[in-house]
Design a protein around this motif. Structure first.
Motif, PDB file in Angstrom:
ATOM      1  N   ARG A 117       1.093   7.244   6.601  1.00  0.00           N
ATOM      2  CA  ARG A 117       0.104   6.731   5.636  1.00  0.00           C
ATOM      3  C   ARG A 117      -1.148   7.590   5.774  1.00  0.00           C
ATOM      4  O   ARG A 117      -1.763   7.629   6.835  1.00  0.00           O
ATOM      5  N   VAL A 118      -1.511   8.253   4.689  1.00  0.00           N
ATOM      6  CA  VAL A 118      -2.613   9.205   4.759  1.00  0.00           C
ATOM      7  C   VAL A 118      -3.480   9.126   3.511  1.00  0.00           C
ATOM      8  O   VAL A 118      -2.991   8.834   2.419  1.00  0.00           O
ATOM      9  N   MET A 163       0.830  -1.195   0.000  1.00  0.00           N
ATOM     10  CA  MET A 163       0.000   0.000   0.000  1.00  0.00           C
ATOM     11  C   MET A 163       0.869   1.252   0.000  1.00  0.00           C
ATOM     12  O   MET A 163       1.893   1.302   0.671  1.00  0.00           O
ATOM     13  N   LYS A 164       0.429   2.233  -0.716  1.00  0.00           N
ATOM     14  CA  LYS A 164       1.140   3.506  -0.815  1.00  0.00           C
ATOM     15  C   LYS A 164       0.972   4.312   0.470  1.00  0.00           C
ATOM     16  O   LYS A 164       0.000   4.152   1.204  1.00  0.00           O
ATOM     17  N   GLU A 165       1.912   5.227   0.704  1.00  0.00           N
ATOM     18  CA  GLU A 165       1.825   6.090   1.883  1.00  0.00           C
ATOM     19  C   GLU A 165       0.872   7.254   1.661  1.00  0.00           C
ATOM     20  O   GLU A 165       0.170   7.659   2.566  1.00  0.00           O
ATOM     21  N   ILE A 166       0.881   7.817   0.447  1.00  0.00           N
ATOM     22  CA  ILE A 166      -0.017   8.924   0.133  1.00  0.00           C
ATOM     23  C   ILE A 166      -1.091   8.407  -0.809  1.00  0.00           C
ATOM     24  O   ILE A 166      -0.795   7.812  -1.847  1.00  0.00           O
ATOM     25  N   ASN A 167      -2.346   8.649  -0.418  1.00  0.00           N
ATOM     26  CA  ASN A 167      -3.491   8.157  -1.165  1.00  0.00           C
ATOM     27  C   ASN A 167      -4.454   9.297  -1.453  1.00  0.00           C
ATOM     28  O   ASN A 167      -4.906   9.975  -0.531  1.00  0.00           O
ATOM     29  N   ASP A 215     -12.661  17.118  12.826  1.00  0.00           N
ATOM     30  CA  ASP A 215     -11.260  17.275  13.231  1.00  0.00           C
ATOM     31  C   ASP A 215     -10.277  17.028  12.094  1.00  0.00           C
ATOM     32  O   ASP A 215      -9.116  17.422  12.186  1.00  0.00           O
ATOM     33  N   THR A 216     -10.728  16.370  11.040  1.00  0.00           N
ATOM     34  CA  THR A 216      -9.827  16.105   9.913  1.00  0.00           C
ATOM     35  C   THR A 216     -10.334  16.760   8.622  1.00  0.00           C
ATOM     36  O   THR A 216      -9.892  16.404   7.537  1.00  0.00           O
ATOM     37  N   ALA A 217     -11.220  17.729   8.766  1.00  0.00           N
ATOM     38  CA  ALA A 217     -11.663  18.528   7.614  1.00  0.00           C
ATOM     39  C   ALA A 217     -10.737  19.740   7.511  1.00  0.00           C
ATOM     40  O   ALA A 217     -10.499  20.434   8.504  1.00  0.00           O
ATOM     41  N   ILE A 226      -7.822   9.794   7.380  1.00  0.00           N
ATOM     42  CA  ILE A 226      -8.431  10.420   6.212  1.00  0.00           C
ATOM     43  C   ILE A 226      -8.641  11.900   6.499  1.00  0.00           C
ATOM     44  O   ILE A 226      -9.227  12.264   7.517  1.00  0.00           O
ATOM     45  N   TYR A 227      -8.152  12.742   5.593  1.00  0.00           N
ATOM     46  CA  TYR A 227      -8.356  14.187   5.677  1.00  0.00           C
ATOM     47  C   TYR A 227      -9.295  14.595   4.561  1.00  0.00           C
ATOM     48  O   TYR A 227      -9.130  14.192   3.411  1.00  0.00           O
ATOM     49  N   TYR A 228     -10.302  15.380   4.931  1.00  0.00           N
ATOM     50  CA  TYR A 228     -11.368  15.775   4.021  1.00  0.00           C
ATOM     51  C   TYR A 228     -11.154  17.220   3.588  1.00  0.00           C
ATOM     52  O   TYR A 228     -11.218  18.139   4.421  1.00  0.00           O
TER      53      TYR A 228
END
Length: 165
Positions: free
Chosen positions: A96-97, A1-5, A118-120, A77-79
């Motif tokens: 990994r994000v 799996m990749k680190e940046i998605n 919190d992740t928006a 996950i960042y939105y």
């Protein structure tokens, strides 16, 4: 799996997705597409925008949002949204994000943003404007994550070319 998605939630414009695919290929990020898509995956505009980078792309297609979260729900996950109070440069992104972006016409579903305040995060811009272009927003976000990692594994020094006119 990749680190940046990079996750595109129901993208509508094939040229944007093609440009994003090229950015993913050039940076080593994986691309995740959540259906429904506003185009066919073999759309000629999509392929033209991605140019000859498709063989370098790690791409996953999901039938719907539920399938995406079933397979990736435990991930960071960042939105990205114009509605967030926090700037995209504030978080220290984990190794990994997943960076999620909504459709071009209306962004991410409101319920996703309400469940994940919190992740928006947002990319600053002038008051009164609706949003940045989706492919530009993805590039800004990916390069912030890479900047925080000192552009590890990327070529950071160009090689001069000799041009013959």
């Amino acid at each position: 799996m990749k680190e940046i998605n990079i996750v595109l939630h129901c993208p509508e414009i094939p040229q944007n997705t093609g440009n994003i695919a090229r950015t993913c290929a050039a940076t080593g990020a994986a691309l995740h597409l959540i259906k429904p898509l506003g185009f066919e995956i073999d759309d000629r505009h999509l392929k033209r925008a991605g140019l000859d980078y498709w063989q370098y792309l790690d791409i996953t297609l999901y039938e719907n949002e539920e399938e995406f979260f079933r397979k990736n729900g435990g991930e960071a996950i960042y939105y990205f949204t114009t509605k967030a109070p926090r700037q995209y440069t504030e978080p220290q992104y984990p190794r990994r994000v997943f960076l999620m972006f909504g459709r071009e016409t209306c962004g991410l579903p409101e319920e996703l943003l309400q469940k994940n305040p919190d992740t928006a995060v947002r990319i600053p811009m002038l008051t009164g404007l609706r949003s940045l272009n989706l492919s530009n927003s993805v590039a800004v976000a990916v390069y912030e994550v890479l900047r925080q990692r000192s552009f590890a594994d990327l070529l950071t020094v160009g090689e001069p070319r000799s041009f013959s006119w």
